[in-house]
Design a protein around this motif. Structure first.
Motif: not given
Length: 108
Positions: A46-58
């Motif tokens: 939405k027009g901004a650069v964000e940072r976050s901690t996530e998890v990947v799921a495969i």
């Protein structure tokens, strides 16, 4: 033989990923869901650069279930716009393919 399918997605945390993953396995839409914790993400949103901690799921499934799996994943996903990437497998060990097919075939 039907081609195997990997589905890549991300979640905000491991408990959510595991809960959604278990529901998809119980529904026989995926044979397995691998959850990899503590991924650092940088993304445009939405027009901004964000940072976050996530998890990947495969998710391990098969091509014939892509539409149903994607719909079920979206319905359970907490993000407004979840990342869902379908990655058809070029090949699979025959035993692995047989296991995925067996675990994603509806019980009779």
């Amino acid at each position: 033989m039907e081609r195997m399918l990997l589905v890549y997605t991300t979640f905000p945390d491991a408990p959510t990923a595991l809960s959604v993953g278990e529901a998809l396995v119980r529904a026989r839409l995926a044979a397995c869901v691998n959850v990899l914790p503590d991924m650092q993400s940088v993304y445009a949103w939405k027009g901004a650069v964000e940072r976050s901690t996530e998890v990947v799921a495969i998710l391990k499934s098969r091509e014939g279930l892509a539409e149903a799996l994607g719909a079920a994943l979206k319905a359970r996903h907490p993000y407004d716009t979840p990342i869902i990437l379908y990655l058809p497998a070029a090949g699979a060990d025959p035993d692995t393919a047989a296991w995925i097919l067996a675990e994603t075939t509806p019980e009779t």
